[in-house]
Enzyme design. Structure first.
Site, PDB file in Angstrom:
ATOM      1  N   LYS A  34      50.974   1.434  55.481  1.00 22.40           N
ATOM      2  CA  LYS A  34      51.272   0.062  55.053  1.00 22.40           C
ATOM      3  C   LYS A  34      50.215  -0.489  54.099  1.00 22.40           C
ATOM      4  O   LYS A  34      50.423  -1.496  53.447  1.00 22.40           O
ATOM      5  CB  LYS A  34      51.343  -0.821  56.311  1.00 22.40           C
ATOM      6  CG  LYS A  34      51.768  -2.242  56.100  1.00 22.40           C
ATOM      7  CD  LYS A  34      51.782  -3.007  57.428  1.00 22.40           C
ATOM      8  CE  LYS A  34      52.100  -4.467  57.232  1.00 22.40           C
ATOM      9  NZ  LYS A  34      52.061  -5.204  58.513  1.00 22.40           N
ATOM     10  N   ALA A  83      47.586   2.520  62.998  1.00 19.71           N
ATOM     11  CA  ALA A  83      47.269   1.574  64.077  1.00 19.71           C
ATOM     12  C   ALA A  83      46.363   0.484  63.538  1.00 19.71           C
ATOM     13  O   ALA A  83      45.691   0.656  62.522  1.00 19.71           O
ATOM     14  CB  ALA A  83      46.554   2.304  65.220  1.00 19.71           C
ATOM     15  N   THR A 125      43.225   7.274  72.181  1.00 19.19           N
ATOM     16  CA  THR A 125      41.780   7.024  72.255  1.00 19.19           C
ATOM     17  C   THR A 125      41.267   7.093  73.694  1.00 19.19           C
ATOM     18  O   THR A 125      42.017   6.829  74.637  1.00 19.19           O
ATOM     19  CB  THR A 125      41.475   5.621  71.669  1.00 19.19           C
ATOM     20  OG1 THR A 125      40.136   5.261  71.990  1.00 19.19           O
ATOM     21  CG2 THR A 125      42.385   4.547  72.251  1.00 19.19           C
ATOM     22  N   ASP A 126      39.989   7.379  73.819  1.00 15.96           N
ATOM     23  CA  ASP A 126      39.370   7.391  75.161  1.00 15.96           C
ATOM     24  C   ASP A 126      39.309   5.980  75.758  1.00 15.96           C
ATOM     25  O   ASP A 126      39.117   5.811  76.963  1.00 15.96           O
ATOM     26  CB  ASP A 126      37.964   8.012  75.119  1.00 15.96           C
ATOM     27  CG  ASP A 126      36.979   7.299  74.202  1.00 15.96           C
ATOM     28  OD1 ASP A 126      37.354   6.295  73.555  1.00 15.96           O
ATOM     29  OD2 ASP A 126      35.819   7.754  74.132  1.00 15.96           O
ATOM     30  N   GLU A 127      39.504   4.953  74.896  1.00 15.14           N
ATOM     31  CA  GLU A 127      39.413   3.579  75.413  1.00 15.14           C
ATOM     32  C   GLU A 127      40.522   3.251  76.398  1.00 15.14           C
ATOM     33  O   GLU A 127      40.431   2.258  77.120  1.00 15.14           O
ATOM     34  CB  GLU A 127      39.413   2.577  74.250  1.00 15.14           C
ATOM     35  CG  GLU A 127      38.199   2.741  73.359  1.00 15.14           C
ATOM     36  CD  GLU A 127      37.913   1.544  72.484  1.00 15.14           C
ATOM     37  OE1 GLU A 127      38.394   0.448  72.763  1.00 15.14           O
ATOM     38  OE2 GLU A 127      37.172   1.723  71.500  1.00 15.14           O
ATOM     39  N   TYR A 153      43.167  -4.239  72.069  1.00 11.13           N
ATOM     40  CA  TYR A 153      43.334  -2.968  71.342  1.00 11.13           C
ATOM     41  C   TYR A 153      43.626  -1.823  72.305  1.00 11.13           C
ATOM     42  O   TYR A 153      44.631  -1.119  72.165  1.00 11.13           O
ATOM     43  CB  TYR A 153      42.075  -2.648  70.525  1.00 11.13           C
ATOM     44  CG  TYR A 153      41.999  -1.193  70.099  1.00 11.13           C
ATOM     45  CD1 TYR A 153      42.866  -0.686  69.135  1.00 11.13           C
ATOM     46  CD2 TYR A 153      41.083  -0.310  70.690  1.00 11.13           C
ATOM     47  CE1 TYR A 153      42.824   0.653  68.760  1.00 11.13           C
ATOM     48  CE2 TYR A 153      41.038   1.020  70.323  1.00 11.13           C
ATOM     49  CZ  TYR A 153      41.911   1.501  69.363  1.00 11.13           C
ATOM     50  OH  TYR A 153      41.876   2.826  69.002  1.00 11.13           O
ATOM     51  N   LYS A 157      47.037   0.539  72.884  1.00 11.57           N
ATOM     52  CA  LYS A 157      47.044   2.009  72.763  1.00 11.57           C
ATOM     53  C   LYS A 157      47.540   2.644  74.067  1.00 11.57           C
ATOM     54  O   LYS A 157      48.286   3.626  74.049  1.00 11.57           O
ATOM     55  CB  LYS A 157      45.645   2.533  72.420  1.00 11.57           C
ATOM     56  CG  LYS A 157      45.121   2.158  71.054  1.00 11.57           C
ATOM     57  CD  LYS A 157      45.920   2.728  69.901  1.00 11.57           C
ATOM     58  CE  LYS A 157      45.738   4.224  69.724  1.00 11.57           C
ATOM     59  NZ  LYS A 157      46.447   4.725  68.519  1.00 11.57           N
ATOM     60  N   VAL A 209      23.232  -5.981  66.374  1.00  8.31           N
ATOM     61  CA  VAL A 209      23.509  -5.170  67.569  1.00  8.31           C
ATOM     62  C   VAL A 209      24.012  -6.098  68.677  1.00  8.31           C
ATOM     63  O   VAL A 209      23.349  -7.094  69.005  1.00  8.31           O
ATOM     64  CB  VAL A 209      22.231  -4.421  68.011  1.00  8.31           C
ATOM     65  CG1 VAL A 209      22.437  -3.721  69.339  1.00  8.31           C
ATOM     66  CG2 VAL A 209      21.814  -3.423  66.930  1.00  8.31           C
ATOM     67  N   GLY A 278      34.183  -8.713  77.044  1.00  3.52           N
ATOM     68  CA  GLY A 278      34.771  -7.577  77.784  1.00  3.52           C
ATOM     69  C   GLY A 278      34.219  -6.232  77.351  1.00  3.52           C
ATOM     70  O   GLY A 278      34.876  -5.203  77.527  1.00  3.52           O
ATOM     71  N   HIS A 279      33.019  -6.216  76.799  1.00  6.32           N
ATOM     72  CA  HIS A 279      32.436  -5.022  76.160  1.00  6.32           C
ATOM     73  C   HIS A 279      32.357  -3.820  77.109  1.00  6.32           C
ATOM     74  O   HIS A 279      31.647  -3.861  78.118  1.00  6.32           O
ATOM     75  CB  HIS A 279      31.029  -5.395  75.671  1.00  6.32           C
ATOM     76  CG  HIS A 279      30.488  -4.478  74.634  1.00  6.32           C
ATOM     77  ND1 HIS A 279      29.315  -4.752  73.979  1.00  6.32           N
ATOM     78  CD2 HIS A 279      30.946  -3.311  74.124  1.00  6.32           C
ATOM     79  CE1 HIS A 279      29.061  -3.788  73.118  1.00  6.32           C
ATOM     80  NE2 HIS A 279      30.038  -2.895  73.198  1.00  6.32           N
TER      81      HIS A 279
END
Ligand code: NAD
Ligand code: TDX
Length: 339
Positions: A34, A83, A125-127, A153, A157, A209, A278-279
């Site tokens: 897209k 995505a 994804t591993d997330e 996100y 997924k 950071v 929510g890190h």
């Protein structure tokens, strides 16, 4: 073989396009993208004239347009990279994540069903597994770890993954899923940790950071991820999930310090800013299954991969300077100015 690659103007998709065109000179690679803020046609410049490559600017949620392309191109395999991919953006605006990541996946799989039960691979994804605590270095995500997401996100997924497995069980669509850890390498969009820190350091700008920088990610060189997907689409078992990761866990703060060192910049540029909501603390993939079943192993050591990556950003300044001088400025001010 005709391979549809969605999201091929993005980071991992473009690296996969290059890998496939080089390794399989008799394949046709059909890229659907897209061209959102994250998609960049200049990335694909070197392959645009390749007779085995074709590009379509299209939204994977656009049913008639996707149908037409499938009817014309007669793909044998579809690999879905398309995505919305940035966790911080999903926290600001979840809706588009649900549209592209969930609805888009179902549109592609419906087209696969309609045009001959086409082989479908979902790049996940591993997330989707959530996170692991820092004080349990013995724990890793396996393919049977329950899905337990943290951000819009990762939830989008995980939803897509469930749909993919449902299409396998309900319709017998020949699917596979790969769940990979954090990638790094050429053409990584400069909103993500490593390219953002490289670009900022080169411009002597603060290096933001989140929190204390103690969160751990498992970094894999992008070309190793592409090789894993290549193996899965050729030799993977239908209906299976494969974890992909490099056993290369690093704390964010150590990555940023390493980038400062490699570029000869002062660590005084490092600025601790408000944490991500929510890190996730730690991601760690157990890639035993793909190793045992398909013989995959990461080939690039982090110490080599990060040097290759930094060199790429030094040698391709125009690519990322064009990006960060445009709409990206508004994004950056919004996300970082008062953080
Ligand atoms: P990216 O954001 O760099 O690229 C995404 C591409 O998809 C862009 O070219 C964009 O234009 C395109 N796209 C977005 N919405 C679209 C739509 N509706 N229709 C068609 N094209 C659309 O992302 P990436 O980092 O290359 O990630 C690719 C895939 O890999 C994603 O599915 C992501 O979830 C997954 N993944 C990424 C990582 C990582 O570390 N980057 C790790 C594991 C899995
Ligand atoms: O400015 C920053 N400062 C910072 O400390 C940015 C952009 C990030 N971070 C931290 C947050 C994370 O702990 O660095 C870590 C990595 O952040 P991202 O590059 O945004 O990646 P992450 O959130 O881990 O997600 C990535 O890996 C999994 C990809 O963006 C996803 O698409 C993929 O699924």
């Amino acid at each position: 073989m005709n391979v549809i690659v969605t999201g091929g103007a993005g980071f991992i998709g473009s690296n996969f396009v290059f890998h496939m065109l080089e390794k399989y000179p008799d394949y046709r690679i059909i890229c659907l993208d897209k061209l959102t803020y994250a998609g960049n046609l200049s990335t694909l410049e070197s392959v645009m004239d390749n007779p085995n490559f074709k590009f379509y600017k299209v939204d994977i949620c656009d049913v008639p347009a996707i149908d037409k392309i499938f009817a014309e191109e007669k793909p044998d395999v579809v690999v879905n990279f398309a995505a919305e991919s940035h966790v911080d953006r999903s926290i600001e605006n979840p809706q588009v994540f649900l549209e592209t990541n969930i609805i888009g996946t179902s549109v592609l799989m419906d087209a696969c069903r309609k045009y001959g039960n086409i082989r479908y691979h979902q790049v996940s994804t591993d997330e989707v597994y959530g996170d692991l605590p820092l004080d349990r270095p013995d724990l890793f995500f396996t393919e049977t770890t329950p899905l337990h997401t943290s951000s819009p996100y990762s939830s989008s997924k995980a939803s897509a993954d469930l749909l993919v497995l449902a299409y396998y069980r309900t319709y017998g669509l020949p699917v596979t899923i790969s769940r990979c850890s954090n990638n790094y390498g050429p053409y990584h969009f400069p909103e993500k940790l490593i390219p953002l820190m490289i670009a900022n350091a080169l411009n002597d700008k603060p290096l933001p950071v989140y929190g204390e920088g103690l969160n751990v990610r498992d970094w894999l060189y992008v070309k190793d991820h592409c090789k894993a997907i290549d193996l899965i689409i050729h030799k993977g078992k239908i209906g299976e999930v494969y974890n992909v990761g490099g056993h290369n866990e690093m704390r964010n703060i150590d990555i940023v310090k390493l980038i400062c060192k490699e570029l000869g910049k002062s660590e005084d540029l490092i600025t601790f800013v408000a944490d991500r909501k929510g890190h996730d603390m730690r991601y760690a993939i157990d890639p035993t299954k793909i190793h045992n079943e398909l013989g995959w192993l990461p080939e690039t050591k982090f110490e080599d991969g990060i040097k290759l990556t930094i060199d790429w950003y030094l040698n391709n300044r125009k690519w990322w300077e064009d990006i960060i001088s445009g709409e990206y400025q508004n994004y950056y001010h919004k996300m970082y100015d008062e953080r």
